[in-house]
Motif scaffolding. Structure first.
Motif, PDB file in Angstrom:
ATOM      1  N   LEU A 354       0.828  -1.201   0.000  1.00 36.04           N
ATOM      2  CA  LEU A 354       0.000   0.000   0.000  1.00 36.04           C
ATOM      3  C   LEU A 354       0.864   1.252   0.000  1.00 36.04           C
ATOM      4  N   THR A 355       2.021   1.209   0.629  1.00 31.24           N
ATOM      5  CA  THR A 355       2.937   2.354   0.591  1.00 31.24           C
ATOM      6  C   THR A 355       3.450   2.603  -0.822  1.00 31.24           C
ATOM      7  N   GLU A 356       3.758   1.539  -1.547  1.00 32.22           N
ATOM      8  CA  GLU A 356       4.206   1.694  -2.929  1.00 32.22           C
ATOM      9  C   GLU A 356       3.109   2.305  -3.805  1.00 32.22           C
ATOM     10  N   ILE A 357       1.878   1.850  -3.631  1.00 30.51           N
ATOM     11  CA  ILE A 357       0.767   2.406  -4.416  1.00 30.51           C
ATOM     12  C   ILE A 357       0.535   3.865  -4.044  1.00 30.51           C
ATOM     13  N   HIS A 358       0.615   4.190  -2.765  1.00 30.59           N
ATOM     14  CA  HIS A 358       0.450   5.568  -2.310  1.00 30.59           C
ATOM     15  C   HIS A 358       1.526   6.466  -2.936  1.00 30.59           C
ATOM     16  N   THR A 359       2.750   5.990  -2.978  1.00 29.22           N
ATOM     17  CA  THR A 359       3.829   6.767  -3.585  1.00 29.22           C
ATOM     18  C   THR A 359       3.604   6.974  -5.083  1.00 29.22           C
ATOM     19  N   LEU A 360       3.129   5.953  -5.764  1.00 26.51           N
ATOM     20  CA  LEU A 360       2.840   6.062  -7.201  1.00 26.51           C
ATOM     21  C   LEU A 360       1.736   7.079  -7.467  1.00 26.51           C
ATOM     22  N   PHE A 361       0.670   7.037  -6.659  1.00 26.39           N
ATOM     23  CA  PHE A 361      -0.428   7.985  -6.837  1.00 26.39           C
ATOM     24  C   PHE A 361       0.031   9.424  -6.578  1.00 26.39           C
ATOM     25  N   ALA A 362       0.778   9.622  -5.486  1.00 24.52           N
ATOM     26  CA  ALA A 362       1.246  10.972  -5.151  1.00 24.52           C
ATOM     27  C   ALA A 362       2.204  11.506  -6.220  1.00 24.52           C
ATOM     28  N   LYS A 363       3.023  10.658  -6.794  1.00 25.42           N
ATOM     29  CA  LYS A 363       3.952  11.094  -7.836  1.00 25.42           C
ATOM     30  C   LYS A 363       3.200  11.588  -9.067  1.00 25.42           C
ATOM     31  N   HIS A 364       2.125  10.911  -9.416  1.00 26.82           N
ATOM     32  CA  HIS A 364       1.338  11.355 -10.575  1.00 26.82           C
ATOM     33  C   HIS A 364       0.720  12.726 -10.318  1.00 26.82           C
ATOM     34  N   ILE A 365       0.173  12.920  -9.131  1.00 26.34           N
ATOM     35  CA  ILE A 365      -0.541  14.171  -8.850  1.00 26.34           C
ATOM     36  C   ILE A 365       0.426  15.348  -8.692  1.00 26.34           C
ATOM     37  N   LYS A 366       1.523  15.145  -8.007  1.00 23.75           N
ATOM     38  CA  LYS A 366       2.399  16.262  -7.640  1.00 23.75           C
ATOM     39  C   LYS A 366       3.525  16.515  -8.633  1.00 23.75           C
ATOM     40  N   ASP A 368       3.993  14.376 -12.116  1.00 22.22           N
ATOM     41  CA  ASP A 368       3.840  13.952 -13.506  1.00 22.22           C
ATOM     42  C   ASP A 368       2.740  14.687 -14.260  1.00 22.22           C
ATOM     43  N   CYS A 369       1.649  15.033 -13.597  1.00 21.18           N
ATOM     44  CA  CYS A 369       0.471  15.566 -14.293  1.00 21.18           C
ATOM     45  C   CYS A 369       0.302  17.054 -13.961  1.00 21.18           C
ATOM     46  N   GLU A 370       0.347  17.917 -14.968  1.00 28.88           N
ATOM     47  CA  GLU A 370       0.152  19.353 -14.744  1.00 28.88           C
ATOM     48  C   GLU A 370      -1.299  19.664 -14.402  1.00 28.88           C
ATOM     49  N   ARG A 371      -2.218  18.911 -14.968  1.00 30.60           N
ATOM     50  CA  ARG A 371      -3.631  19.161 -14.674  1.00 30.60           C
ATOM     51  C   ARG A 371      -3.928  18.903 -13.199  1.00 30.60           C
ATOM     52  N   CYS A 372      -3.354  17.844 -12.643  1.00 27.53           N
ATOM     53  CA  CYS A 372      -3.562  17.556 -11.219  1.00 27.53           C
ATOM     54  C   CYS A 372      -2.822  18.570 -10.338  1.00 27.53           C
ATOM     55  N   GLN A 373      -1.655  19.035 -10.790  1.00 19.77           N
ATOM     56  CA  GLN A 373      -0.931  20.026 -10.010  1.00 19.77           C
ATOM     57  C   GLN A 373      -1.717  21.334  -9.910  1.00 19.77           C
ATOM     58  N   ALA A 374      -2.450  21.653 -10.974  1.00 19.63           N
ATOM     59  CA  ALA A 374      -3.220  22.903 -10.965  1.00 19.63           C
ATOM     60  C   ALA A 374      -4.369  22.872  -9.971  1.00 19.63           C
ATOM     61  N   LYS A 375      -4.700  21.701  -9.457  1.00 24.10           N
ATOM     62  CA  LYS A 375      -5.795  21.592  -8.490  1.00 24.10           C
ATOM     63  C   LYS A 375      -5.287  21.636  -7.051  1.00 24.10           C
ATOM     64  N   GLY A 376      -4.035  22.030  -6.866  1.00 22.56           N
ATOM     65  CA  GLY A 376      -3.506  22.142  -5.517  1.00 22.56           C
ATOM     66  C   GLY A 376      -3.987  23.403  -4.813  1.00 22.56           C
ATOM     67  N   PHE A 377      -3.540  23.591  -3.564  1.00 30.03           N
ATOM     68  CA  PHE A 377      -3.978  24.702  -2.722  1.00 30.03           C
ATOM     69  C   PHE A 377      -2.764  25.510  -2.261  1.00 30.03           C
ATOM     70  N   VAL A 378      -3.039  26.764  -1.966  1.00 34.99           N
ATOM     71  CA  VAL A 378      -2.055  27.640  -1.329  1.00 34.99           C
ATOM     72  C   VAL A 378      -2.596  28.013   0.042  1.00 34.99           C
ATOM     73  N   CYS A 379      -1.741  27.923   1.038  1.00 37.02           N
ATOM     74  CA  CYS A 379      -2.187  28.237   2.391  1.00 37.02           C
ATOM     75  C   CYS A 379      -2.588  29.721   2.469  1.00 37.02           C
ATOM     76  N   GLU A 380      -3.848  30.010   2.754  1.00 33.49           N
ATOM     77  CA  GLU A 380      -4.356  31.375   2.824  1.00 33.49           C
ATOM     78  C   GLU A 380      -4.025  32.058   4.143  1.00 33.49           C
ATOM     79  N   LEU A 381      -3.486  31.295   5.073  1.00 30.90           N
ATOM     80  CA  LEU A 381      -3.148  31.897   6.363  1.00 30.90           C
ATOM     81  C   LEU A 381      -1.750  32.518   6.343  1.00 30.90           C
ATOM     82  N   CYS A 382      -0.790  31.828   5.747  1.00 31.86           N
ATOM     83  CA  CYS A 382       0.569  32.367   5.677  1.00 31.86           C
ATOM     84  C   CYS A 382       0.939  32.812   4.266  1.00 31.86           C
ATOM     85  N   LYS A 383       0.208  32.321   3.279  1.00 34.07           N
ATOM     86  CA  LYS A 383       0.445  32.661   1.875  1.00 34.07           C
ATOM     87  C   LYS A 383       1.894  32.431   1.462  1.00 34.07           C
ATOM     88  N   GLU A 384       2.493  31.393   2.040  1.00 35.18           N
ATOM     89  CA  GLU A 384       3.877  31.053   1.718  1.00 35.18           C
ATOM     90  C   GLU A 384       3.980  29.535   1.514  1.00 35.18           C
TER      91      GLU A 384
END
Length: 440
Positions: A354-366, A368-384
């Motif tokens: 399950l750790t290997e699958i979790h790592t594979l999924f996170a690698k795609h989102i963060k 490999d895939c620009e479309r998934c990266q665009a759905k990330g968040f920026v912390c609105e409290l520190c904005k850093e």
């Protein structure tokens, strides 16, 4: 002298009509010649008990050809062949030939007792769907009569639902319904540890076939099933070993215990079904088993990744979610477990995979895939900081609006969530605008 007698018997049984001797010529008086006296076989002569084809007879029938009209004559021939084998010298060629002859006789007897001709390929008995097996070399045991199935000479069937195996002649004697039907209608475990009630409650009879049993072994030994707590006879309980779900959930004990054949088939069908809700059955288990806490966190992260994959074309084409096709419930919820999940957690296999699958999924989102990266968040409290995702270990998610923040920022800030406050102001402004438009 014995050889001369056998030679005379052989010649008498295989007369050549074109080679008549002087004793067979027609008499001038027209009288038939008197038959030659036949020597009586001595009782101790093994060759005289039955013509088993052991003599050097080059004109007799082939050795593999056995002609016997009924089973009774075959049994008689088998008994006489046994006696001949015991009377012959050990390790001699004639004794080996007699053993081969005995094997042929027994195979012929089995064919007469259990003919495999015209047997249907499918038989339905008590919700069992029996299919005729074609394997001749695999050694199996009949679940009904507890004897060996000789696939070379016997017809046997296997239920496609519960894998119940039996001879074709044992099919009419099957009295237990298919376990697959119980799994389909009532998929749940017995969660009491070996709920024994005693032999007297069973009337000192087997819980399945109702044969008389006792702890002293007379007339049959009583064997307890650790899953049901009931007692069975030796034909219904083969001392098979299986992990008992109640012991695994309450005691975290995965030592295989002796169970009956019926329980063995039921547990084998249920082992991969996610029917165990551990938080309700034993919530304290997460306090004592660290691996369970780790698996629960990985499953929660995978559920947070699932929306990214559903809306991502690349992820759908790569079929990333099929990495968990053997554990489909992992992408549906984080509460249900199967017995196989618990076994793999205890063995340490599930955590690694399950750790290997979790790592594979996170690698795609963060990465490999620009479309998934665009759905990330920026912390609105520190904005850093970098782009945040809800499955990151150092983030916290607002339970109302699902906004993602740094964990330290979220807990240090005593104010409300900025996104929730913004949405609240927007709703109030819309309500005020609709109120002013309604006034005359």
């Amino acid at each position: 002298m014995a050889y001369d007698e056998r030679l005379a018997r052989f010649r008498q049984a295989h007369l050549n009509p074109f080679n008549k001797g002087p004793e067979q010529q027609e008499h001038p008086d027209g009288e038939a010649p008197a038959p030659a006296p036949q020597p009586d076989p001595s009782p101790g002569d093994p060759e005289g008990t039955l013509d088993l084809g052991l003599a050097e007879d080059h004109f007799s029938r082939p050795e593999g050809l056995i002609l016997a009209p009924d089973v009774q004559q075959l049994r008689q021939a088998i008994e006489e062949c046994k006696q001949a084998i015991l009377a012959l010298p050990e390790h001699s060629e004639r004794q080996k030939d007699a053993v081969v002859r005995l094997i042929h006789l027994r195979l012929k007897l089995q064919e007469l007792k259990d003919p495999g001709e015209d047997e249907p390929n499918i038989r339905v008995v008590l919700e069992h769907r029996f299919y005729k097996e074609k394997s001749k070399s695999v050694k199996q045991m009949c679940d009904k009569c507890s004897t060996i199935i000789w696939g070379l000479i016997q017809t046997w069937y296997t239920c496609t639902g519960c894998y119940y195996r039996c001879h074709s002649k044992c099919l009419p004697l099957v009295g237990k319904p298919c376990v697959r039907a119980k799994v389909s209608h009532q998929a749940e475990y017995q969660l009491s540890i070996c709920p024994e009630s005693g032999l007297d409650s069973q009337d000192y009879r087997c819980a399945e076939c109702r044969a008389p049993i006792s702890l002293r072994g007379v007339p049959s030994e009583a064997r307890q099933c650790d899953y049901t707590g009931l007692y069975y006879c030796s034909s219904c309980h083969w001392n098979d070993l299986a992990v008992v779900p109640a012991r695994a959930i309450h005691n975290w004990d995965f030592e295989p215990r002796k169970v009956s054949r019926c329980s063995m088939r039921y547990l084998a069908l249920m082992v991969s079904r996610p029917v165990l809700k551990l938080r309700e059955i034993n919530p304290l288990l997460f306090n004592y088993v660290e691996e369970l806490v780790e698996i629960r966190k990985l499953r929660q992260d995978i559920l947070l990744m699932k929306p990214y994959f559903i809306t991502c074309k690349e992820a759908m084409e790569a079929r990333l979610l099929l990495q968990l096709q053997d554990r489909q419930h992992f992408v549906e919820n984080d509460e249900m477990y199967s017995l196989q999940d618990l076994i793999d957690i205890e063995a340490g296999r599930l955590s690694c995979s399950l750790t290997e699958i979790h790592t594979l999924f996170a690698k795609h989102i963060k990465l490999d895939c620009e479309r998934c990266q665009a759905k990330g968040f920026v912390c609105e409290l520190c904005k850093e900081g970098d782009v945040l995702f809800p499955f990151d270990s150092h983030t916290s998610v607002c339970t109302d609006c699902s906004a993602v923040f740094h964990r330290d920022c979220y807990y240090d800030n005593s104010t409300t969530c900025p996104k929730c406050a913004r949405l609240s102001l927007r709703k109030q402004s819309l309500f005020q605008d609709s109120g002013t438009e309604a006034e005359p």
